[in-house]
Design a protein around this motif. Structure first.
Motif: not given
Length: 67
Positions: A41-65
């Motif tokens: 957010v605004d160039g600042i990584p939000q690296l709190l454990p609660a900030s992490g979200q599971p990646a969607s299936e579409e995101e997983l497919a794109r990221l695997r590529g």
């Protein structure tokens, strides 16, 4: 945050302490081992454990590529 940012080599996942991958289109940092993404957010990584979200299936497919 850009892909050549030296900070990327230092940032790790708050849960497993492993390296993260920049997901440039989504402006997030991605942990492929846990399949979690952390927003940038605004160039600042939000690296709190609660900030992490599971990646969607579409995101997983794109990221695997990209990996």
């Amino acid at each position: 945050m850009k892909s050549d940012d030296p900070l990327l080599k230092l940032l790790v996942c708050p849960l497993d302490k492993g390296p993260l991958v920049l997901d440039e289109p989504g402006c997030a940092l991605y942990n492929p081992r846990l399949r979690r993404r952390y927003p940038v957010v605004d160039g600042i990584p939000q690296l709190l454990p609660a900030s992490g979200q599971p990646a969607s299936e579409e995101e997983l497919a794109r990221l695997r590529g990209a990996l």
